[in-house]
Design a protein around this motif. Structure first.
Motif, PDB file in Angstrom:
ATOM      1  N   SER A  76       0.821  -1.226   0.000  1.00  0.00           N
ATOM      2  CA  SER A  76       0.000   0.000   0.000  1.00  0.00           C
ATOM      3  C   SER A  76       0.850   1.270   0.000  1.00  0.00           C
ATOM      4  CB  SER A  76      -0.936  -0.002   1.219  1.00  0.00           C
ATOM      5  OG  SER A  76      -0.183  -0.112   2.412  1.00  0.00           O
ATOM      6  N   ALA A  77       2.174   1.129   0.061  1.00  0.00           N
ATOM      7  CA  ALA A  77       3.053   2.300   0.239  1.00  0.00           C
ATOM      8  C   ALA A  77       2.930   3.318  -0.899  1.00  0.00           C
ATOM      9  CB  ALA A  77       4.502   1.843   0.378  1.00  0.00           C
ATOM     10  N   LEU A  78       2.901   2.840  -2.142  1.00  0.00           N
ATOM     11  CA  LEU A  78       2.855   3.769  -3.284  1.00  0.00           C
ATOM     12  C   LEU A  78       1.556   4.574  -3.264  1.00  0.00           C
ATOM     13  CD1 LEU A  78       4.258   1.734  -6.314  1.00  0.00           C
ATOM     14  CD2 LEU A  78       5.331   3.618  -5.101  1.00  0.00           C
ATOM     15  N   ARG A  79       0.449   3.877  -3.084  1.00  0.00           N
ATOM     16  CA  ARG A  79      -0.856   4.532  -3.081  1.00  0.00           C
ATOM     17  C   ARG A  79      -0.945   5.549  -1.942  1.00  0.00           C
ATOM     18  NH1 ARG A  79      -4.822   2.758  -0.243  1.00  0.00           N
ATOM     19  NH2 ARG A  79      -4.021   0.637  -0.121  1.00  0.00           N
ATOM     20  N   ILE A  80      -0.501   5.159  -0.757  1.00  0.00           N
ATOM     21  CA  ILE A  80      -0.616   6.055   0.399  1.00  0.00           C
ATOM     22  C   ILE A  80       0.293   7.281   0.224  1.00  0.00           C
ATOM     23  CG2 ILE A  80      -0.114   6.206   2.889  1.00  0.00           C
ATOM     24  CD1 ILE A  80      -1.358   3.382   3.123  1.00  0.00           C
ATOM     25  N   ALA A  81       1.504   7.057  -0.310  1.00  0.00           N
ATOM     26  CA  ALA A  81       2.421   8.200  -0.522  1.00  0.00           C
ATOM     27  C   ALA A  81       1.815   9.186  -1.516  1.00  0.00           C
ATOM     28  CB  ALA A  81       3.770   7.696  -1.019  1.00  0.00           C
ATOM     29  N   ARG A  82       1.199   8.677  -2.564  1.00  0.00           N
ATOM     30  CA  ARG A  82       0.591   9.568  -3.583  1.00  0.00           C
ATOM     31  C   ARG A  82      -0.579  10.341  -2.991  1.00  0.00           C
ATOM     32  NH1 ARG A  82       1.320   4.909  -7.671  1.00  0.00           N
ATOM     33  NH2 ARG A  82       3.265   5.519  -8.688  1.00  0.00           N
ATOM     34  N   GLU A  83      -1.359   9.662  -2.150  1.00  0.00           N
ATOM     35  CA  GLU A  83      -2.579  10.294  -1.625  1.00  0.00           C
ATOM     36  C   GLU A  83      -2.326  11.222  -0.441  1.00  0.00           C
ATOM     37  OE1 GLU A  83      -5.482   6.565  -2.879  1.00  0.00           O
ATOM     38  OE2 GLU A  83      -5.206   7.013  -0.753  1.00  0.00           O
ATOM     39  N   LEU A  84      -1.176  11.084   0.201  1.00  0.00           N
ATOM     40  CA  LEU A  84      -0.912  11.862   1.419  1.00  0.00           C
ATOM     41  C   LEU A  84      -0.868  13.356   1.075  1.00  0.00           C
ATOM     42  CD1 LEU A  84      -0.487  11.077   4.380  1.00  0.00           C
ATOM     43  CD2 LEU A  84       1.968  11.050   3.963  1.00  0.00           C
ATOM     44  N   ASP A  85      -1.601  14.119   1.886  1.00  0.00           N
ATOM     45  CA  ASP A  85      -1.799  15.535   1.607  1.00  0.00           C
ATOM     46  C   ASP A  85      -0.587  16.356   2.093  1.00  0.00           C
ATOM     47  OD1 ASP A  85      -2.856  18.001   1.183  1.00  0.00           O
ATOM     48  OD2 ASP A  85      -4.053  17.994   3.034  1.00  0.00           O
ATOM     49  N   CYS A  86       0.518  16.316   1.351  1.00  0.00           N
ATOM     50  CA  CYS A  86       1.735  17.058   1.724  1.00  0.00           C
ATOM     51  C   CYS A  86       2.722  16.986   0.560  1.00  0.00           C
ATOM     52  CB  CYS A  86       2.381  16.441   2.959  1.00  0.00           C
ATOM     53  SG  CYS A  86       2.863  14.739   2.692  1.00  0.00           S
ATOM     54  N   GLU A  87       3.745  17.834   0.625  1.00  0.00           N
ATOM     55  CA  GLU A  87       4.759  17.820  -0.446  1.00  0.00           C
ATOM     56  C   GLU A  87       6.015  17.068  -0.036  1.00  0.00           C
ATOM     57  OE1 GLU A  87       5.196  21.937  -1.458  1.00  0.00           O
ATOM     58  OE2 GLU A  87       3.156  21.995  -2.270  1.00  0.00           O
ATOM     59  N   GLU A  88       6.191  16.898   1.279  1.00  0.00           N
ATOM     60  CA  GLU A  88       7.393  16.209   1.770  1.00  0.00           C
ATOM     61  C   GLU A  88       6.988  15.074   2.708  1.00  0.00           C
ATOM     62  OE1 GLU A  88      10.464  18.709   3.350  1.00  0.00           O
ATOM     63  OE2 GLU A  88       9.959  20.330   1.967  1.00  0.00           O
ATOM     64  N   ILE A  89       7.698  13.952   2.574  1.00  0.00           N
ATOM     65  CA  ILE A  89       7.374  12.774   3.397  1.00  0.00           C
ATOM     66  C   ILE A  89       8.640  12.273   4.100  1.00  0.00           C
ATOM     67  CG2 ILE A  89       6.635  10.345   3.332  1.00  0.00           C
ATOM     68  CD1 ILE A  89       4.753  11.060   1.031  1.00  0.00           C
ATOM     69  N   ILE A  90       8.522  12.104   5.422  1.00  0.00           N
ATOM     70  CA  ILE A  90       9.585  11.422   6.186  1.00  0.00           C
ATOM     71  C   ILE A  90       9.196   9.953   6.200  1.00  0.00           C
ATOM     72  CG2 ILE A  90      10.587  11.119   8.487  1.00  0.00           C
ATOM     73  CD1 ILE A  90       9.822  14.159   8.959  1.00  0.00           C
ATOM     74  N   PHE A  91      10.063   9.065   5.705  1.00  0.00           N
ATOM     75  CA  PHE A  91       9.715   7.643   5.621  1.00  0.00           C
ATOM     76  C   PHE A  91      10.608   6.852   6.565  1.00  0.00           C
ATOM     77  CE2 PHE A  91       9.445   3.368   4.093  1.00  0.00           C
ATOM     78  CZ  PHE A  91       8.146   3.253   3.611  1.00  0.00           C
ATOM     79  N   VAL A  92       9.986   6.092   7.485  1.00  0.00           N
ATOM     80  CA  VAL A  92      10.748   5.275   8.444  1.00  0.00           C
ATOM     81  C   VAL A  92      10.175   3.865   8.474  1.00  0.00           C
ATOM     82  CG1 VAL A  92      11.236   7.290   9.897  1.00  0.00           C
ATOM     83  CG2 VAL A  92       9.280   5.859  10.454  1.00  0.00           C
ATOM     84  N   PRO A  93      10.921   2.811   8.866  1.00  0.00           N
ATOM     85  CA  PRO A  93      12.380   2.821   9.021  1.00  0.00           C
ATOM     86  C   PRO A  93      13.124   2.325   7.769  1.00  0.00           C
ATOM     87  CG  PRO A  93      11.454   0.832  10.039  1.00  0.00           C
ATOM     88  CD  PRO A  93      10.312   1.583   9.402  1.00  0.00           C
ATOM     89  N   ASP A  94      12.421   1.782   6.753  1.00  0.00           N
ATOM     90  CA  ASP A  94      13.129   1.034   5.699  1.00  0.00           C
ATOM     91  C   ASP A  94      13.639   1.944   4.570  1.00  0.00           C
ATOM     92  OD1 ASP A  94      14.105  -0.801   3.933  1.00  0.00           O
ATOM     93  OD2 ASP A  94      12.215  -1.866   3.586  1.00  0.00           O
ATOM     94  N   LYS A  95      14.959   2.111   4.502  1.00  0.00           N
ATOM     95  CA  LYS A  95      15.525   2.980   3.462  1.00  0.00           C
ATOM     96  C   LYS A  95      15.309   2.390   2.062  1.00  0.00           C
ATOM     97  CE  LYS A  95      20.199   1.078   3.871  1.00  0.00           C
ATOM     98  NZ  LYS A  95      21.608   1.352   4.165  1.00  0.00           N
ATOM     99  N   HIS A  96      15.225   1.064   1.960  1.00  0.00           N
ATOM    100  CA  HIS A  96      15.063   0.452   0.633  1.00  0.00           C
ATOM    101  C   HIS A  96      13.643   0.642   0.109  1.00  0.00           C
ATOM    102  CE1 HIS A  96      19.029  -1.032   0.839  1.00  0.00           C
ATOM    103  NE2 HIS A  96      18.798  -1.999   1.701  1.00  0.00           N
ATOM    104  N   LEU A  97      12.654   0.301   0.932  1.00  0.00           N
ATOM    105  CA  LEU A  97      11.265   0.542   0.507  1.00  0.00           C
ATOM    106  C   LEU A  97      11.066   2.042   0.280  1.00  0.00           C
ATOM    107  CD1 LEU A  97       8.358  -0.395  -0.062  1.00  0.00           C
ATOM    108  CD2 LEU A  97       7.898  -0.172   2.390  1.00  0.00           C
ATOM    109  N   GLY A  98      11.643   2.849   1.174  1.00  0.00           N
ATOM    110  CA  GLY A  98      11.511   4.300   1.044  1.00  0.00           C
ATOM    111  C   GLY A  98      12.070   4.801  -0.273  1.00  0.00           C
ATOM    112  N   SER A  99      13.215   4.311  -0.674  1.00  0.00           N
ATOM    113  CA  SER A  99      13.797   4.839  -1.926  1.00  0.00           C
ATOM    114  C   SER A  99      13.056   4.291  -3.142  1.00  0.00           C
ATOM    115  CB  SER A  99      15.305   4.614  -2.003  1.00  0.00           C
ATOM    116  OG  SER A  99      15.568   3.284  -2.285  1.00  0.00           O
ATOM    117  N   PHE A 100      12.467   3.075  -3.024  1.00  0.00           N
ATOM    118  CA  PHE A 100      11.630   2.567  -4.118  1.00  0.00           C
ATOM    119  C   PHE A 100      10.398   3.463  -4.279  1.00  0.00           C
ATOM    120  CE2 PHE A 100       7.994  -0.159  -5.379  1.00  0.00           C
ATOM    121  CZ  PHE A 100       8.382  -0.386  -6.685  1.00  0.00           C
TER     122      PHE A 100
END
Ligand code: 13P
Ligand code: SF4
Length: 303
Positions: free
Chosen positions: A132-156
């Protein structure tokens, strides 16, 4: 009860007697998966726990999965068969790390991977799983996202959502981190007609070779549906074993030497049997943490 061994039959009997719902993650041993009511990836597990009607929910998985089930179904008794089955990646981020990142990037929202403690979820804005990460990141109402803890999923996710700025914590899954690009290339050379399905917890150098990058359930689905006769699997070894059993007509290959999540393997049949028999180990969380963490998990399961 044909085809089950004695311990499995005893587990099925206890499960019925206590009206317990047993949810298993795909990484626990196959013999445990075989006695579960449902075998799930992290997203389906959270959804099923949230909708459960049974008084007892047994989570055959690691601690954060039990915590998530308790947060989503606080009135139920949630049990974990193994008390020391944790997730090293979840332990790589603390609430203090999240608060520091918030101070450094005011205006950014915090998205935490479900592989995190209840305390971290309590200070995050929204939770996600790999599916669900891609969908939630796109829908999140903001321009910047702090992603924790996984740097690999985060960079994908960051590579697929270029319209937003991402600040990544530096955690990783020690199991998926062991998949090496050289081994992927060797497997692709050995099986030139094969497709490669990979979990986004692997490093970017590995993920970039994926014909499918997805959660555990998405990898299984892809393997079942693809017309390719050979599939190379870049995730935990139990998935390779499950697919070999399920699709004997296809060539299913792991990458390099099989790599296992040692914590998921602590959820044995014996541990599940004792868990049901003695109704242990109960997941308990402080009331305030439970309520705060529920906000970010509710958004995930209901989005
Ligand atoms: P998924 O079940 O979402 O694919 O997550 C994999 C994992 O590593 C669970 O700890
Ligand atoms: Fe944690 Fe990785 Fe094991 Fe999943 S596979 S529980 S992320 S250590």
């Amino acid at each position: 009860m044909e085809g089950f061994n004695e311990l499995q039959r005893e587990i099925l009997r206890l499960k019925a007697e206590k009206n317990a719902l047993v949810l298993a993650h795909y990484y626990v041993p196959l013999e445990v998966q075989d006695v579960a009511d449902a075998v799930c990836d992290s997203f389906a597990m959270a959804q099923k726990a949230a909708r459960a009607e049974n008084d007892i929910i047994v989570i055959c998985g690691v601690r954060f999965m039990g915590e998530s089930a308790k947060i989503l179904s606080p009135g139920k008794t949630v049990l974990l068969p193994s008390l020391d089955a944790g997730c090293p990646m979840a332990d790589m981020v603390t609430p203090e790390d999240v608060m520091r990142l918030r101070d450094e990037h005011p205006g950014a929202k915090v998205m935490c991977y479900v592989n995190s403690s209840a305390a971290v979820k309590a200070v995050s804005d929204v939770c996600c799983t790999s599916s669900s990460a891609l969908r939630i990141a796109r829908e999140l109402d903001c321009e910047e996202i702090i992603f924790v803890p996984d740097k690999h999923l985060g960079s994908f996710v960051a590579s697929k959502v270029p319209e937003k700025k991402f600040w990544l914590h530096d955690g990783f899954c020690p199991t998926h981190h062991r998949v090496r690009e050289a081994d992927v290339l060797a497997a692709l050379r050995a099986h030139p007609g094969a497709v490669f399905a990979v979990h986004p917890e692997c490093g970017e150098d590995v993920v970039k070779h994926g014909d499918l990058v997805g959660s555990t359930a998405e990898i299984l689905d892809f393997a079942r549906k693809t017309e390719a006769r050979e599939i190379i699997i870049g995730t935990e070894g139990e998935i390779v074993a499950r697919l070999r059993r399920e699709l004997p007509e296809k060539g299913i290959y792991g990458v390099g030497s099989a790599f296992m999540c040692v914590n998921m393997k602590k959820v044995t049949l014996q541990a599940l049997y004792e868990c049901l028999r003695d109704e242990k180990y109960k997941v308990e969380l402080p009331e305030e943490e439970l309520r705060a963490a529920r906000r970010s998990l509710d958004k995930m399961v209901n989005s």
